[in-house]
Write an enzyme that holds these catalytic residues in place. Sequence first.
Site, short mmCIF file in Angstrom:
data_model
loop_
_atom_site.label_atom_id
_atom_site.label_comp_id
_atom_site.label_asym_id
_atom_site.label_seq_id
_atom_site.Cartn_x
_atom_site.Cartn_y
_atom_site.Cartn_z
N ASP A 102 0.89 -1.17 -0.06
CA ASP A 102 0.02 0.02 -0.10
C ASP A 102 0.98 1.25 -0.06
O ASP A 102 2.04 1.48 0.69
CB ASP A 102 -0.75 -0.04 1.18
CG ASP A 102 -2.00 1.06 1.32
OD1 ASP A 102 -2.88 0.87 0.44
OD2 ASP A 102 -2.04 1.79 2.39
N GLU A 146 14.59 -15.14 0.83
CA GLU A 146 15.29 -16.46 2.12
C GLU A 146 14.19 -17.42 1.88
O GLU A 146 14.17 -18.66 2.35
CB GLU A 146 14.76 -15.80 3.63
CG GLU A 146 15.93 -14.94 4.20
CD GLU A 146 15.54 -14.20 5.14
OE1 GLU A 146 14.45 -14.69 5.78
OE2 GLU A 146 16.04 -13.25 5.79
C1 GLC Z 1 -4.23 3.06 -0.47
C2 GLC Z 1 -5.37 2.00 -0.74
C3 GLC Z 1 -6.70 2.63 -0.31
C4 GLC Z 1 -6.46 3.32 0.91
C5 GLC Z 1 -5.05 3.90 1.21
C6 GLC Z 1 -4.89 4.26 2.81
O1 GLC Z 1 -4.35 3.96 -1.51
O2 GLC Z 1 -5.53 1.36 -2.03
O3 GLC Z 1 -7.79 1.74 -0.33
O4 GLC Z 1 -7.40 4.06 1.81
O5 GLC Z 1 -3.90 3.52 0.46
O6 GLC Z 1 -4.16 3.01 3.19
#
Ligand code: GLC
Length: 584
Positions: A202, A244
């Site tokens: 993310d 690993e």
């Molecule tokens: C990313 C995710 C989204 C989330 C954001 C914060 O963009 O795809 O859904 O709200 O990060 O974590």
Amino acid sequence: MSTNWWHDAVIYQVYLRSFADANGDGIGDLAGLTSRLDHLERLGVDAIWLNPCYVSPQRDHGYDIADYCAIDPSYGTAEDLKALVADAHSRGIRVLMDMVANHCSDQHQWFLDAIASAPGSAARDRFLFRDGRGVDGELPPNNWQSVFGGAAWTRVDDGQWYFHAFDASQPDFNWRNRDVVEYFDGVLRFWFDRGVDGFRIDVAHGLFKDSAMPDALGDGHNYAMWDQPEVHEIYRRWRAIGTEYEPQRYFVGEIWVPTIEAMAQYLLADELHQAFTFDLLVQPWEATRMAAAIDRALVQAERVGGPPAWTLSNHDVHRPATRFGQEQHLDAPLPTDMIAAARRRGDADLALGVRRAKAATMLQLALPGTVYLYQGEELGLPEVFDLPDEAREDPIWLRSNGEELGRDGCRVPLPWDAASPTFGFSPPSSTSAPWLPQPQWFADYAANTQDLSDDSTLAVFRRAIAGKRDTFSGPDIDWLASGHPSLLAFRRGSGICAVNFGDSPVDVPREWNADAVLGSEHIGDGSVIPANSAVWLTVVRDDARTTVGSDGTSPAGLTSTTTGIHGPTGPQSHMRSNDAPQFT
Ligand code: GLC
Ligand code: CA
């Protein structure tokens, strides 16, 4: 180029909360997913990516994590995950999870400790606490804005402020603190030890902020908030942890950076395997725009020696069937707001939108690289615009006071069975309604109805996924000129993909010497490419091989240019780095 499994894979994103609910509480869960693996196996996917399913107060539906090493009880148990991984693996389907390392939940123990500790304490140093400005520190430390709208700072009782790139319930970690670095090493190993095959990362470009945290100038891309050089050390570290394991674990990043050069840094051999190619997702339905986006991605792929990860959809944007059915904006989306450009309001011609979405899917499946599908795309599901206001939960909706619709409309629980209550999302005995209400018209898209028809969107997806590797091969494409501005066509191996972006049918050029094998619409005798559709063909006589001559002309008289992982050549490959997708 080595042939690692992800290089040609179809990966299906599961928004767990909305996929299938086994225990009838109205919330999708791991057991529900496991019970529906037949659907994914028949669809032909190689892997699934699960949105975060760890313990979370669900303010941002799992992107606010309170415990990284435990499954949220609403999604099931550690045993359920084990069962899912075992069942998926027995079908040859890999399982990816979601790594949210930029921030956690304000309910994470570390943040609770930080709040309970004094300014300047070790507990606070794991996050980004700062004193405010103004006479009494009553003003935020700088002018940075949250991605979800509003200030990126929230004040705590003793007067200090903490930074959150997203919602106030999602405090950002301080990645210059070694506790944080080591903690995530442990989190990765924890899940890898449980058979998880890799992670989607993310906001992978977000972990570090310029330590001076200078005020942002203007309202464009805030360079100090993203893509700091130290982030690369973290991915080198994670890649080493992944190797690993046998087989080595895979990483794909969600990365929004302004240039191809900046993106390439993340994709060096010792960092991430892939990053999403969002460039197709933000394009309108227009041949030259799509072709240019493909070229840019293949130039990028060549630079890093690995194929793109194409995608048209995910849990953050309006669904393609709706987007492609809306009025198309041919001007480039604002560079600072690419993803928001894929969340427009406005009426949609859904019949047209679904046609185009099927064609776009066949386009991306024909390209060299990985394809990420988002659940419901295979049903041609539209965006749900008519959700009641009070049902909406997305922090984007809440923080913008309803100005932005946000993302709830692409997260409505899936319709499996046209005739069942909740369209088969929850068991028939369930007394809880699905967490977001399903519109009545979802019945028209139910998987069980589509199962019975050879003409359904689902049937097209199945045929295309099954036929992808038989039809196309190799890392390069040759663009084919056809004389029709609305036709985009390329050859890859012995396959040709032709997409008609126009509103009238186009004849298949005779010089292609190719037989139509699959269409997103009925292709009859295969001599035309219907309006707003894609056709795949295989070359029958190879004298049409479009080798590029020094003048850019093939022996068959076709103009073609080659772009691909082994080297872009030809005029269409030229690009300026500032054509790359920009940060949201
Ligand atoms: C990313 C995710 C989204 C989330 C954001 C914060 O963009 O795809 O859904 O709200 O990060 O974590
Ligand atoms: Ca449930």
